[in-house]
Design an enzyme around this catalytic site. Structure first.
Site, PDB file in Angstrom:
ATOM      1  N   HIS A 155       0.915  -1.073  -0.027  1.00  0.00           N
ATOM      2  CA  HIS A 155      -0.029   0.049   0.023  1.00  0.00           C
ATOM      3  C   HIS A 155       0.928   1.491   0.062  1.00  0.00           C
ATOM      4  CE1 HIS A 155      -3.657   2.469   1.322  1.00  0.00           C
ATOM      5  NE2 HIS A 155      -2.712   3.128   1.887  1.00  0.00           N
ATOM      6  N   GLU A 156       1.817   1.367   1.058  1.00  0.00           N
ATOM      7  CA  GLU A 156       2.754   2.413   0.917  1.00  0.00           C
ATOM      8  C   GLU A 156       3.612   2.561  -0.143  1.00  0.00           C
ATOM      9  OE1 GLU A 156       2.578   4.905   3.192  1.00  0.00           O
ATOM     10  OE2 GLU A 156       0.805   3.774   4.149  1.00  0.00           O
ATOM     11  N   HIS A 182       1.832   4.680  -2.969  1.00  0.00           N
ATOM     12  CA  HIS A 182       2.041   5.914  -2.492  1.00  0.00           C
ATOM     13  C   HIS A 182       3.662   6.669  -3.048  1.00  0.00           C
ATOM     14  CE1 HIS A 182      -1.835   6.453  -0.614  1.00  0.00           C
ATOM     15  NE2 HIS A 182      -1.426   5.920   0.448  1.00  0.00           N
TER      16      HIS A 182
END
Length: 281
Positions: free
Chosen positions: A38-39, A42
């Site tokens: 998920h990170e 980003h």
């Protein structure tokens, strides 16, 4: 032999503890993988849109390792609970990521589109990870129990709707409510699914016994539930066939004296074929 028997409770407890630890490790690994991916979404979106990236860390706490590459500090923390990416041009996250080493006021402003892209990239990567695992399951398959993949009846509950119309263990169900079935449970072409979704007072069940195809009409059972409880579903109160396999034989018991051993398959009892372990109870 006595020493082995005396240690059985301890061995069983240790195996149970090991199983719990293994499950916790599985959960921890999957949780960390989900957060890091998920990170990473980003992070990659921020690189693409030209945002200033201060840190990218896997795990939290005191760093076990850290290194600055092309202006980005990469680190591995000591607490295995996910990860983070520090983007000072977005919302401040000093509590989680630590105090920023740069003055946010001096960083260039970013457009609303850049913020949206970076924000969406994290959930998008989480979705892609889920689709990746779903693709693996679709390609490789997932474990299916013996009872889920058969249409042979293994056990008929006494005084059940199925017993009242003459259904017996060993009968192979072919159709339920006019629909062909290929497994006992699951969605779509299963016995349970078609029983639950059936309508009318009685259900037509076509089955095969000793090479002959027969049809019976069964009035399904539906447990009475009160208003606040979840409504019950229609059932015939039958179980799928499962091979009765001996798991353990206690020493100095009739079974042990008769020569039964762990792993033996029980085909019948008292000249009666067995199609489900519960029939031995």
């Amino acid at each position: 032999m006595m020493a082995t028997t005396d240690h059985l409770p301890l061995i069983t407890m240790l195996l149970h503890v090991a199983r719990v630890i293994f499950i916790l490790l599985e959960v921890l690994i999957l949780f960390n993988l989900l957060i890091v991916v998920h990170e990473l979404g980003h992070f990659l979106a921020a690189r693409w849109r030209g945002l200033y990236i201060e840190k990218f860390g896997v795990w939290f706490g005191k760093p076990l390792w850290k290194k600055t590459i092309n202006g980005v500090q990469y680190s591995l923390g000591s607490l295995p609970f996910g990860g983070y990416v520090a983007l000072p041009q977005l919302a401040p996250m000093d509590i989680i990521e630590g105090k920023a080493d740069v003055d946010r006021a001096r960083l260039p402003k970013i457009s609303a589109l850049d913020k949206i892209i970076v924000a969406i990239a994290g959930p998008l990567f989480s979705l892609l990870l889920a689709l990746f695992f779903a693709g693996i399951v679709w390609a490789v398959g997932y474990p299916v129990g013996e009872g889920d993949s058969t249409t042979v009846i293994g056990y008929v509950l006494p005084d059940s709707p199925a017993q009242k119309v003459g259904l017996q263990p060993g009968d192979k169900i072919l159709y339920v409510d006019g629909k062909p079935v290929s497994r006992f449970s699951g969605m779509n072409d299963s016995i349970v699914w078609d029983i639950v979704g059936s309508e009318g007072d009685k259900i037509a069940v076509k089955f095969e016994r000793d090479g002959k195809v027969q049809t019976v009409w069964v009035e399904p059972y539906k447990a009475h539930t009160r208003g606040w409880r979840r409504k019950s579903v229609r059932q015939l109160l039958i179980s799928p066939a499962e091979t009765p396999i001996i798991d353990k034989v206690e020493p100095n018991t009739p079974a042990a004296n008769a020569g039964l051993r762990s792993g033996d398959i029980v085909r019948g009892f008292d000249k009666t074929p067995l199609y489900h372990p519960i029939a031995l109870l």
